[in-house]
Design a protein around this motif. Structure first.
Motif, PDB file in Angstrom:
ATOM      1  N   GLN A 112       0.804  -1.220   0.000  1.00  0.00           N
ATOM      2  CA  GLN A 112       0.000   0.000   0.000  1.00  0.00           C
ATOM      3  C   GLN A 112       0.840   1.276   0.000  1.00  0.00           C
ATOM      4  N   GLY A 113       2.131   1.165   0.291  1.00  0.00           N
ATOM      5  CA  GLY A 113       2.947   2.368   0.326  1.00  0.00           C
ATOM      6  C   GLY A 113       4.294   2.124   0.978  1.00  0.00           C
ATOM      7  N   LYS A 114       5.135   3.139   0.934  1.00  0.00           N
ATOM      8  CA  LYS A 114       6.520   3.030   1.380  1.00  0.00           C
ATOM      9  C   LYS A 114       6.642   3.326   2.869  1.00  0.00           C
ATOM     10  N   ASN A 115       7.427   2.504   3.552  1.00  0.00           N
ATOM     11  CA  ASN A 115       7.774   2.735   4.968  1.00  0.00           C
ATOM     12  C   ASN A 115       6.556   2.778   5.886  1.00  0.00           C
ATOM     13  N   LEU A 116       5.496   2.059   5.547  1.00  0.00           N
ATOM     14  CA  LEU A 116       4.297   2.091   6.381  1.00  0.00           C
ATOM     15  C   LEU A 116       4.369   1.130   7.559  1.00  0.00           C
ATOM     16  N   ILE A 117       5.383   0.258   7.582  1.00  0.00           N
ATOM     17  CA  ILE A 117       5.542  -0.720   8.656  1.00  0.00           C
ATOM     18  C   ILE A 117       6.918  -0.494   9.276  1.00  0.00           C
ATOM     19  N   GLY A 118       6.980  -0.197  10.570  1.00  0.00           N
ATOM     20  CA  GLY A 118       8.294   0.041  11.152  1.00  0.00           C
ATOM     21  C   GLY A 118       8.225   0.499  12.593  1.00  0.00           C
ATOM     22  N   ALA A 119       9.359   0.972  13.077  1.00  0.00           N
ATOM     23  CA  ALA A 119       9.463   1.414  14.466  1.00  0.00           C
ATOM     24  C   ALA A 119      10.575   2.455  14.572  1.00  0.00           C
ATOM     25  N   PHE A 120      10.481   3.292  15.588  1.00  0.00           N
ATOM     26  CA  PHE A 120      11.599   4.164  15.941  1.00  0.00           C
ATOM     27  C   PHE A 120      12.549   3.362  16.825  1.00  0.00           C
ATOM     28  N   HIS A 121      13.769   3.196  16.367  1.00  0.00           N
ATOM     29  CA  HIS A 121      14.770   2.431  17.121  1.00  0.00           C
ATOM     30  C   HIS A 121      16.133   3.051  16.810  1.00  0.00           C
ATOM     31  N   GLN A 122      16.670   3.796  17.775  1.00  0.00           N
ATOM     32  CA  GLN A 122      17.893   4.545  17.531  1.00  0.00           C
ATOM     33  C   GLN A 122      19.117   3.631  17.504  1.00  0.00           C
TER      34      GLN A 122
END
Length: 366
Positions: A151-161
Motif C-alpha cells: 500500500q505504500g513506502k515505509n508504512l511498517i516500522g518502528a523508531f529504534h535509535q
C-alpha cells in the motif's frame, strides 16, 4: 579529518562519525560498545562484495567474531519476506539482547536491519555503517526503521535509535553516478527546507562533490548536523521532524507508482518531489516564482531528473497519483499534509491544499 556529530537523545544519545577510512577503523570504533566480542552483520550482496571483507578484517583485528548475512540488493528487499529471513537468521545465530547488529549498506539495509534489531527479543542494539550518500545524510540517522507495504513506502516500522553511526566517505567512491546523484537529492533537501545559505553553497559546490573530498565531507556533515538537530527536538515526528519529508509525499507516491523499481530511485523521487513542492508553493502564492526556477536549474546542473516527464514509462493519471499520496504517513484524519515553502530554506507543514492545485502541478510536470 573525521567529523563527529552528536545526536542528543538523553540516555539514547549517540555519535555520527563522518570521514574517510572509517570501515577500516570500525573494530576500534565498535569494540567499546560490546559486552562480548561478537557481532552479526546484515548487508546486501552488492555491498558485501565491495565492503564486507574490509569490515570483517577491521573487526577481526580487535578480536571480534563476525557472522554475516547478505540479502538481495534493491528496494524490494524491504519486505516481510526478507525481514522474516533476517530475524530468523539472527535468532539462529543466537544474537542476544546485549549484542549488536551491524547494518552495512544503503538505506534499504539500514531500514530493514534496524527494524529487525528493534523487534528481535524486543530490542537489540545496532550500529549503522551506511555506504551510500543517501544513507549517510539521511536514513542512517534518527532511528526510523521499517519496510514497505504493497500500500505504500515505509508504512511498517518502528523508531529504534542506533548506538553509533560510522559514515565512511571513502565508501562513496564505489557508488555508480546515478546512485550518488540520487543521494544528493537528500542533501539538496536540507538546504531547501531550512538553510538557504547551504543551498547557495550547493549551487556552487554540488557539481564538484565527487572530486573534492573536503566539499563532500562538509556536505555530509552539514546535512547530518541539520538532521540531528531536528531529531533531538522531535524524535517521533510530532512537529518539526515532518519538515524532513520535503519532497517525500510526492516522491513516495512516485516510487509506489513505479513499483519500487529501477525506474525511479528514492533520491530521484525526492528531487522531483522537491521541485513539485516548490512549484505548488509558487502556484499558491507562498513563495516567489524564482524559487522553483532555482530548484529546477540546480537539478538540471546536477544532471538529475526534475519532472514527471523525466521518469521512464507510463505513470498513473493525476487522480491516481494523488490517491497514492493519500497513503502518506503524515495523513491525519484522512487529510493530506504537504511540506511546502515560503522560500528557499523556509519550509512548513501545510494541511489544507486543494487536490485541484496538486493535480494542476502534476499535470504541468508531465
Amino acid at each position: 579529518m573525521t567529523r563527529t556529530v552528536p545526536v542528543a537523545l538523553g540516555d539514547r544519545s549517540y555519535q555520527v562519525r563522518i570521514g574517510p577510512g572509517l570501515i577500516a577503523r570500525a573494530g576500534a570504533e565498535i569494540a567499546p560498545l560490546l559486552v562480548r566480542p561478537r557481532v552479526a552483520v546484515l548487508t546486501d550482496e552488492a555491498v558485501a562484495a565491495l565492503h564486507l571483507p574490509a569490515l570483517q578484517a577491521a573487526l577481526g583485528a580487535q578480536g571480534i567474531a563476525v557472522t554475516s548475512l547478505a540479502l538481495p540488493a534493491g528496494e524490494s528487499t524491504k519486505s516481510w519476506d526478507h525481514l522474516g529471513r533476517a530475524v530468523e537468521w539472527l535468532i539462529a545465530e543466537r544474537i542476544e539482547r546485549r549484542d549488536i547488529v551491524i547494518a552495512l549498506g544503503g538505506g534499504v539495509i539500514g531500514d530493514l536491519a534496524g527494524f529487525a534489531a528493534a523487534i528481535l527479543r524486543r530490542g537489540v542494539r545496532f550500529v549503522q555503517i551506511p555506504t551510500t550518500l543517501l544513507a549517510q545524510v539521511d536514513s542512517s540517522v534518527g532511528g526510523k526503521t521499517g519496510i514497505n507495504s504493497a500500500q505504500g513506502k515505509n508504512l511498517i516500522g518502528a523508531f529504534h535509535q542506533p548506538s553509533l553511526v560510522l559514515a565512511d566517505t571513502d565508501a562513496l567512491a564505489t557508488l555508480p553516478e546515478r546512485d550518488f546523484l540520487a543521494g544528493y537529492g537528500e542533501v539538496m533537501k536540507y538546504g531547501l527546507l531550512g538553510d538557504a545559505g547551504f543551498f547557495e553553497w550547493l549551487e556552487t559546490h554540488g557539481p564538484t562533490l565527487r572530486t573534492d573530498p573536503d566539499a563532500l565531507l562538509h556536505a555530509v556533515a552539514h546535512s547530518v548536523g541539520m538532521k540531528a538537530d531536528i531529531v533531538a527536538r522531535d524524535e517521533t515526528e510530532q512537529g518539526d521532524r515532518a519538515l524532513l519529508n520535503l519532497g517525500h509525499t510526492f516522491g513516495h507516491a512516485l516510487e509506489s507508482a513505479t513499483g519500487y523499481s529501477a525506474r525511479l530511485l528514492h533520491g530521484e523521487g525526492v528531487g522531483i518531489g522537491c521541485a513539485l513542492a516548490f512549484d505548488l508553493s509558487a502556484r499558491l502564492g507562498l513563495c516567489a516564482q524564482e524559487d522553483p526556477s532555482r530548484v529546477a536549474a540546480h537539478l538540471a546542473a546536477m544532471g538529475m531528473p526534475a519532472r514527471l516527464a523525466d521518469i521512464p514509462g507510463t505513470l498513473p493519471d493525476d487522480a491516481g497519483l494523488i490517491a497514492l499520496m493519500g497513503q502518506d504517513k503524515k495523513v491525519i484524519d484522512g487529510q493530506l499534509r504537504l511540506i511546502l515553502a515560503r522560500g528557499i530554506g523556509r519550509a512548513f507543514v501545510a494541511g489544507d491544499v486543494a487536490p485541484d492545485s496538486i493535480a494542476a502541478v502534476l499535470a504541468g510536470s508531465r
